[in-house]
Design a protein around this motif. Structure first.
Motif, short mmCIF file in Angstrom:
data_model
loop_
_atom_site.label_atom_id
_atom_site.label_comp_id
_atom_site.label_asym_id
_atom_site.label_seq_id
_atom_site.Cartn_x
_atom_site.Cartn_y
_atom_site.Cartn_z
N HIS A 161 23.67 87.92 7.84
CA HIS A 161 24.57 87.46 6.80
C HIS A 161 25.91 88.18 6.93
CE1 HIS A 161 20.75 86.07 5.07
NE2 HIS A 161 21.48 85.20 4.38
N ASN A 162 26.98 87.48 6.57
CA ASN A 162 28.30 88.08 6.58
C ASN A 162 28.48 88.97 5.35
OD1 ASN A 162 29.40 86.70 8.96
ND2 ASN A 162 29.18 84.84 7.73
N ARG A 163 29.61 89.68 5.32
CA ARG A 163 29.86 90.60 4.22
C ARG A 163 30.02 89.89 2.88
NH1 ARG A 163 34.58 92.77 4.63
NH2 ARG A 163 35.30 91.48 6.35
N ASP A 164 30.36 88.62 2.90
CA ASP A 164 30.47 87.88 1.65
C ASP A 164 29.15 87.22 1.25
OD1 ASP A 164 30.26 85.96 3.57
OD2 ASP A 164 31.92 84.72 2.84
N MET A 190 25.02 83.59 8.63
CA MET A 190 25.66 83.46 9.94
C MET A 190 25.17 82.22 10.67
SD MET A 190 25.67 87.48 11.07
CE MET A 190 26.82 87.28 12.44
N LEU A 191 23.96 81.77 10.35
CA LEU A 191 23.46 80.50 10.85
C LEU A 191 23.58 79.52 9.70
CD1 LEU A 191 22.37 82.46 12.99
CD2 LEU A 191 20.29 81.11 13.09
N ALA A 192 24.64 78.74 9.72
CA ALA A 192 25.02 77.96 8.55
C ALA A 192 24.03 76.85 8.20
CB ALA A 192 26.42 77.36 8.76
N SER A 193 23.32 76.32 9.19
CA SER A 193 22.40 75.22 8.92
C SER A 193 21.17 75.32 9.80
CB SER A 193 23.10 73.87 9.14
OG SER A 193 23.32 73.65 10.53
N TYR A 194 20.16 74.52 9.46
CA TYR A 194 18.92 74.49 10.23
C TYR A 194 19.16 74.02 11.66
CZ TYR A 194 13.85 73.82 10.85
OH TYR A 194 12.54 73.90 11.28
N ASN A 195 20.17 73.19 11.83
CA ASN A 195 20.50 72.67 13.15
C ASN A 195 21.34 73.64 13.98
OD1 ASN A 195 19.18 70.22 12.68
ND2 ASN A 195 20.98 69.37 11.65
N ALA A 196 21.60 74.83 13.46
CA ALA A 196 22.37 75.82 14.22
C ALA A 196 21.61 76.29 15.45
CB ALA A 196 22.72 77.02 13.34
N VAL A 197 20.29 76.12 15.43
CA VAL A 197 19.46 76.48 16.58
C VAL A 197 19.08 75.20 17.31
CG1 VAL A 197 17.32 77.56 17.36
CG2 VAL A 197 18.55 78.50 15.40
N GLY A 198 19.59 75.04 18.52
CA GLY A 198 19.26 73.87 19.33
C GLY A 198 18.54 74.28 20.60
N THR A 225 28.43 81.52 12.70
CA THR A 225 29.71 81.56 11.99
C THR A 225 29.89 82.92 11.34
OG1 THR A 225 28.69 80.66 9.98
CG2 THR A 225 29.65 79.10 11.51
N THR A 226 31.07 83.51 11.49
CA THR A 226 31.36 84.81 10.90
C THR A 226 32.68 84.77 10.16
OG1 THR A 226 32.41 85.51 12.96
CG2 THR A 226 30.11 86.09 12.67
N GLU A 227 32.83 85.69 9.19
CA GLU A 227 34.05 85.78 8.42
C GLU A 227 35.05 86.71 9.12
OE1 GLU A 227 34.86 84.12 5.88
OE2 GLU A 227 32.93 83.15 5.47
N PRO A 228 36.35 86.48 8.93
CA PRO A 228 37.36 87.37 9.52
C PRO A 228 37.22 88.80 9.00
CG PRO A 228 38.36 85.35 8.74
CD PRO A 228 36.97 85.35 8.22
N ILE A 229 37.65 89.77 9.81
CA ILE A 229 37.58 91.19 9.44
C ILE A 229 38.97 91.80 9.57
CG2 ILE A 229 36.66 93.44 10.12
CD1 ILE A 229 34.18 92.04 11.07
N ASN A 230 39.37 92.54 8.54
CA ASN A 230 40.61 93.31 8.64
C ASN A 230 40.46 94.60 7.86
OD1 ASN A 230 40.87 92.61 5.97
ND2 ASN A 230 42.44 91.06 6.31
N ASN A 231 41.51 95.42 7.87
CA ASN A 231 41.42 96.75 7.27
C ASN A 231 41.31 96.72 5.76
OD1 ASN A 231 41.62 97.69 9.82
ND2 ASN A 231 43.80 98.19 9.72
N SER A 232 41.73 95.63 5.14
CA SER A 232 41.69 95.56 3.68
C SER A 232 40.35 95.02 3.18
CB SER A 232 42.82 94.65 3.17
OG SER A 232 42.62 93.32 3.61
N LEU A 233 39.45 94.70 4.11
CA LEU A 233 38.12 94.17 3.80
C LEU A 233 38.18 92.80 3.14
CD1 LEU A 233 36.29 97.38 2.48
CD2 LEU A 233 36.51 96.53 4.80
N SER A 234 39.31 92.14 3.21
CA SER A 234 39.40 90.78 2.67
C SER A 234 39.12 89.79 3.79
CB SER A 234 40.79 90.53 2.08
OG SER A 234 41.77 90.60 3.10
N TYR A 235 39.09 88.49 3.45
CA TYR A 235 38.67 87.48 4.42
C TYR A 235 39.77 86.49 4.78
CZ TYR A 235 34.31 89.23 2.48
OH TYR A 235 33.31 90.03 2.04
N ASP A 236 40.92 86.59 4.12
CA ASP A 236 41.90 85.54 4.28
C ASP A 236 43.25 86.03 4.81
OD1 ASP A 236 42.75 85.34 0.71
OD2 ASP A 236 42.52 87.03 2.11
N SER A 237 43.30 87.26 5.26
CA SER A 237 44.56 87.78 5.75
C SER A 237 44.89 87.16 7.10
CB SER A 237 44.48 89.30 5.88
OG SER A 237 45.67 89.80 6.45
#
Length: 272
Positions: free
Chosen positions: A111-114, A118-126, A172-184
């Protein structure tokens, strides 16, 4: 005074180094650990897929006429998702028909920090499965053996002995930056990733499909089995009767070419 300036410079260097290097590294280490864990699971999944096809390859999965001992690709794929990618799911007979992760979802660490998976759906594994010719001269030799043996009696063999199982995992992963936010805008964003692994098994996957199939295959390998087929058997019984009456009675008990799979000899049986 000079010593105080040095202390201030060291503190400044430490803060700058932490912001630019240490914090990103500390944030990336757990993420890299998750990536490695997913990749390791993909490796095991590819091995599982290839192995299952060597065992369950009859029916539509075989390249020759073979008794059905089959798992279709969808069944194996569901088993992989349930048994390897779900959290704490015990192996069950219905895994092959499942339509979603196990009751606890995917592996807890994935799971991501939010909190998003990380595997968004059942079909993520093919996956994909292929069954190809045995490499080089081995295939030619097997084909020759099968052809000669089949001329003697009914005999077939799966000569496509190269089983390849491939598994892909979309992450799928969320962005990482020094402020620990996801949208910078200046965040490190790995974006969608795909881990792909393959495993190849060279096997003689001809496991017989029951006693009658064992008998059929064995007859093809036994030239004397022709004496157990009609009308040769009838002619042979007449010849045995004449010879037994004229000379030795033991000839009457001679059963050339008789094949009975899974029969336990009387001396191996125990009383009640």
């Amino acid at each position: 005074m000079k010593r105080n300036r040095c202390r201030g410079q060291a503190m400044t260097e430490f803060v700058i180094g932490s912001v630019l290097f240490a914090i990103p590294v500390f944030l990336l280490i757990p993420l890299m650990g998750k990536y490695l864990d997913i990749r390791a699971t993909a490796v095991q999944a590819a091995r599982y897929v290839a192995w299952e096809r060597t065992v369950f390859y009859g029916g539509t999965s075989a390249s020759v006429s073979w008794p059905a001992n089959d798992k279709d690709d969808g069944t194996i794929q569901n088993e992989v998702r349930q048994r390897l990618f779900s959290e704490g799911t015990a192996i069950a007979g219905g895994d092959g028909s499942a339509g979603d992760w196990g009751s606890n979802g995917i592996k807890a660490n994935w799971h991501n920090r939010d909190g998003s998976a990380m595997l968004a759906s059942y079909n993520a594994v093919g996956q994909s499965i292929s069954n190809d010719d045995t490499p080089n001269i081995a295939s030619d030799i097997l084909s020759l053996i099968v052809t000669v043996t089949d001329a003697i009696g009914p005999f077939t063999l799966e000569t496509k002995g190269l089983y390849t199982g491939s598994v892909s995992v979309g992450v799928t992963t969320e962005p990482i930056n020094n402020s620990l936010s996801y949208d910078s805008a200046d965040a490190f964003d790995p974006g969608p990733l795909t881990f792909g692994e393959s495993n190849v098994i060279l096997a003689n996957g001809w496991a017989a499909g029951g006693a009658s199939h064992v008998k059929t295959q064995t007859q093809g390998l036994s030239p004397t089995s022709i004496f157990a087929t009609d009308p040769v058997k009838t002619i042979f019984d007449v010849v045995k009767g004449v010879l037994a009456a004229a000379s030795t009675q033991e000839l009457w008990n001679l059963e050339l070419g008789k094949i009975e799979p899974d029969v336990v000899p009387p001396d191996r049986l125990t009383g009640p």
